[in-house]
Each structure stands twice: as structure tokens, then as C-alpha cells.
Design a protein around this motif. Structure first.
Motif, mmCIF file in Angstrom:
data_model
loop_
_atom_site.group_PDB
_atom_site.id
_atom_site.type_symbol
_atom_site.label_atom_id
_atom_site.label_comp_id
_atom_site.label_asym_id
_atom_site.label_seq_id
_atom_site.Cartn_x
_atom_site.Cartn_y
_atom_site.Cartn_z
ATOM 1 N N VAL A 1 0.836 -1.198 0.000
ATOM 2 C CA VAL A 1 0.000 0.000 0.000
ATOM 3 C C VAL A 1 0.873 1.252 0.000
ATOM 4 C CG1 VAL A 1 -1.647 1.350 1.363
ATOM 5 C CG2 VAL A 1 -2.027 -1.074 0.979
ATOM 6 N N GLY A 2 1.947 1.228 0.768
ATOM 7 C CA GLY A 2 2.864 2.358 0.777
ATOM 8 C C GLY A 2 3.458 2.619 -0.593
ATOM 9 N N GLU A 3 3.881 1.566 -1.283
ATOM 10 C CA GLU A 3 4.437 1.712 -2.630
ATOM 11 C C GLU A 3 3.395 2.236 -3.607
ATOM 12 O OE1 GLU A 3 7.404 1.541 -4.128
ATOM 13 O OE2 GLU A 3 8.343 1.214 -2.185
ATOM 14 N N ALA A 4 2.197 1.651 -3.570
ATOM 15 C CA ALA A 4 1.143 2.055 -4.506
ATOM 16 C C ALA A 4 0.723 3.509 -4.257
ATOM 17 C CB ALA A 4 -0.053 1.114 -4.389
ATOM 18 N N CYS A 5 0.595 3.885 -2.998
ATOM 19 C CA CYS A 5 0.202 5.259 -2.675
ATOM 20 C C CYS A 5 1.320 6.251 -3.002
ATOM 21 C CB CYS A 5 -0.208 5.376 -1.214
ATOM 22 S SG CYS A 5 -1.785 4.590 -0.846
ATOM 23 N N SER A 6 2.551 5.883 -2.720
ATOM 24 C CA SER A 6 3.685 6.757 -3.062
ATOM 25 C C SER A 6 3.764 6.967 -4.567
ATOM 26 C CB SER A 6 4.997 6.165 -2.562
ATOM 27 O OG SER A 6 5.024 6.162 -1.160
ATOM 28 N N GLY B 1 8.502 0.988 -8.516
ATOM 29 C CA GLY B 1 7.400 0.807 -7.574
ATOM 30 C C GLY B 1 6.506 -0.353 -7.969
ATOM 31 N N LEU B 2 6.202 -0.476 -9.257
ATOM 32 C CA LEU B 2 5.383 -1.596 -9.728
ATOM 33 C C LEU B 2 6.084 -2.930 -9.513
ATOM 34 C CD1 LEU B 2 3.886 -0.139 -13.035
ATOM 35 C CD2 LEU B 2 2.664 -0.620 -10.910
ATOM 36 N N ALA B 3 7.392 -2.964 -9.716
ATOM 37 C CA ALA B 3 8.150 -4.198 -9.507
ATOM 38 C C ALA B 3 8.127 -4.608 -8.031
ATOM 39 C CB ALA B 3 9.592 -4.024 -9.988
ATOM 40 N N VAL B 4 8.253 -3.639 -7.149
ATOM 41 C CA VAL B 4 8.208 -3.924 -5.704
ATOM 42 C C VAL B 4 6.834 -4.478 -5.328
ATOM 43 C CG1 VAL B 4 8.253 -2.882 -3.399
ATOM 44 C CG2 VAL B 4 10.005 -2.279 -5.076
ATOM 45 N N ILE B 5 5.787 -3.847 -5.836
ATOM 46 C CA ILE B 5 4.417 -4.301 -5.530
ATOM 47 C C ILE B 5 4.214 -5.727 -6.018
ATOM 48 C CG2 ILE B 5 1.973 -3.942 -6.063
ATOM 49 C CD1 ILE B 5 2.703 -0.877 -6.136
ATOM 50 N N ARG B 6 4.645 -6.016 -7.243
ATOM 51 C CA ARG B 6 4.501 -7.381 -7.772
ATOM 52 C C ARG B 6 5.252 -8.389 -6.915
ATOM 53 N NH1 ARG B 6 5.796 -5.007 -12.880
ATOM 54 N NH2 ARG B 6 3.875 -4.317 -13.823
ATOM 55 N N GLY B 7 6.358 -7.981 -6.318
ATOM 56 C CA GLY B 7 7.114 -8.881 -5.455
ATOM 57 C C GLY B 7 6.459 -9.121 -4.107
ATOM 58 N N LEU B 8 5.593 -8.209 -3.683
ATOM 59 C CA LEU B 8 4.946 -8.321 -2.378
ATOM 60 C C LEU B 8 3.568 -8.976 -2.418
ATOM 61 C CD1 LEU B 8 5.755 -4.749 -1.016
ATOM 62 C CD2 LEU B 8 6.666 -6.906 -0.132
ATOM 63 N N VAL B 9 2.902 -8.896 -3.561
ATOM 64 C CA VAL B 9 1.506 -9.317 -3.655
ATOM 65 C C VAL B 9 1.371 -10.400 -4.721
ATOM 66 C CG1 VAL B 9 -0.857 -8.519 -4.031
ATOM 67 C CG2 VAL B 9 0.828 -6.961 -3.068
ATOM 68 N N ASP B 10 0.699 -11.492 -4.382
ATOM 69 C CA ASP B 10 0.513 -12.575 -5.341
ATOM 70 C C ASP B 10 -0.471 -12.208 -6.442
ATOM 71 O OD1 ASP B 10 2.269 -14.237 -4.017
ATOM 72 O OD2 ASP B 10 0.701 -15.118 -2.763
ATOM 73 N N THR C 1 -5.115 2.362 -11.988
ATOM 74 C CA THR C 1 -5.513 1.671 -10.768
ATOM 75 C C THR C 1 -4.604 0.476 -10.552
ATOM 76 O OG1 THR C 1 -7.828 2.272 -11.100
ATOM 77 C CG2 THR C 1 -7.395 0.472 -9.584
ATOM 78 N N ILE C 2 -4.192 0.288 -9.315
ATOM 79 C CA ILE C 2 -3.495 -0.927 -8.909
ATOM 80 C C ILE C 2 -4.435 -1.646 -7.960
ATOM 81 C CG2 ILE C 2 -1.550 -1.918 -7.670
ATOM 82 C CD1 ILE C 2 0.102 0.463 -8.511
ATOM 83 N N ARG C 3 -4.802 -2.880 -8.301
ATOM 84 C CA ARG C 3 -5.674 -3.681 -7.441
ATOM 85 C C ARG C 3 -4.858 -4.842 -6.895
ATOM 86 N NH1 ARG C 3 -9.224 -7.920 -6.835
ATOM 87 N NH2 ARG C 3 -11.184 -7.359 -5.842
#
Length: 152
Positions: free
Chosen positions: A43-48, A117-126, A138-140
């Protein structure tokens, strides 16, 4: 289905509030305690990312965060209102729901920080879906939840 919607001005100091709200709602939804750090970070990455896109493109509308608790799933959508920004054609490959973005000259992605940021999010969320269109991006993100689990 319970939903919490959070709107905040595109200021970096509000990202922390979004992270705290997301963690609290995720905990209430029954997301495993061990996964809450990933929720906060994603959430921090997506919001940032959304804040950066708004600020670098002169968008004054608020960043939107929608937290939804379903029967066995907890999801978070972070939306920006930068037209066409958010998904370069190379990023769209293998990302469910992604659409081609506007040409790079139509927006500023802060020198690749958006891609990082997108790469970090993909690494954190399945389960991640990234989309972009004329009304913004939008990032869901979603996680498994057990709403019947006792709260710690």
C-alpha cells in the motif's frame, strides 16, 4: 462485503496514514498477521507511486484508496487520476488487466521510479492487476482472508 474508501491529497505525508488504515482494515478482515507487513509495504508503494504521479503531472485531485473485505478475500485498489500513466507497454506483459499507456512524452514517471514501484508491488503481492486509461490508473491488490479468525 464491507468497503472502506480513503481519499487523501497527493502529499507524501499522507501515505503513512493510508498504510496504517490498510493494515487495520486488513487485520479486521482476517488477513494473516504474518502478511500484514506485506500489505503495509504494498500500500505504501502504490500510494507513493500515485502521489508521485499526481505531483509530477500537476493533478490536484485526491488519491483514492478502496479497501474491500469479501468472504475469503481482502483487496485494496489505489487509484490515480493521471490520464494514461502507470503502465508502459513493457510493464503490461504478464500483468492481468493491464492496458497500454499513453506515450511516455505525455506524462512524467519520475525517471523510472514508477517502474520500480510496480516491480516492488509485484514482489509483495501474489494477485495484482494494473490498469491505466483516460481517467487514470488503478493498482488492485488482493490477499486471502479468514474473517472468522479471532483478532489478536
Amino acid at each position: 462485503m464491507a468497503t472502506v474508501e480513503l481519499l487523501f491529497s497527493a502529499q507524501p505525508e499522507h501515505v503513512r496514514t493510508a498504510r496504517l488504515v490498510a493494515a487495520a482494515v486488513a487485520r479486521r478482515a482476517g488477513v494473516d498477521e504474518a502478511v500484514l507487513d506485506e500489505v503495509r509495504l504494498a500500500v505504501g508503494e502504490a500510494c507513493s507511486r500515485a502521489v508521485g504521479l499526481h505531483r509530477s503531472n500537476g493533478v490536484t485531485t485526491p488519491v483514492r484508496v478502496v479497501l474491500t473485505e469479501e468472504e475469503k478475500t481482502f483487496s485494496i485498489e489505489v487509484g490515480d487520476e493521471v490520464p494514461g500513466a502507470g503502465v508502459a507497454a513493457a510493464d503490461a506483459v504478464g500483468v492481468p488487466g493491464a492496458r497500454a499507456a499513453a506515450p511516455a512524452e505525455e506524462y512524467d514517471d519520475a525517471d523510472g521510479e514508477d517502474e520500480m514501484g510496480l516491480a516492488v508491488i509485484r514482489g509483495l503481492v501474489d494477485d495484482v492487476e494494473v490498469s491505466a486509461g483516460e481517467d487514470g490508473g488503478t493498482i488492485r491488490m488482493s490477499w486471502s482472508a479468514n474473517p472468522d479468525a479471532p483478532l489478536a
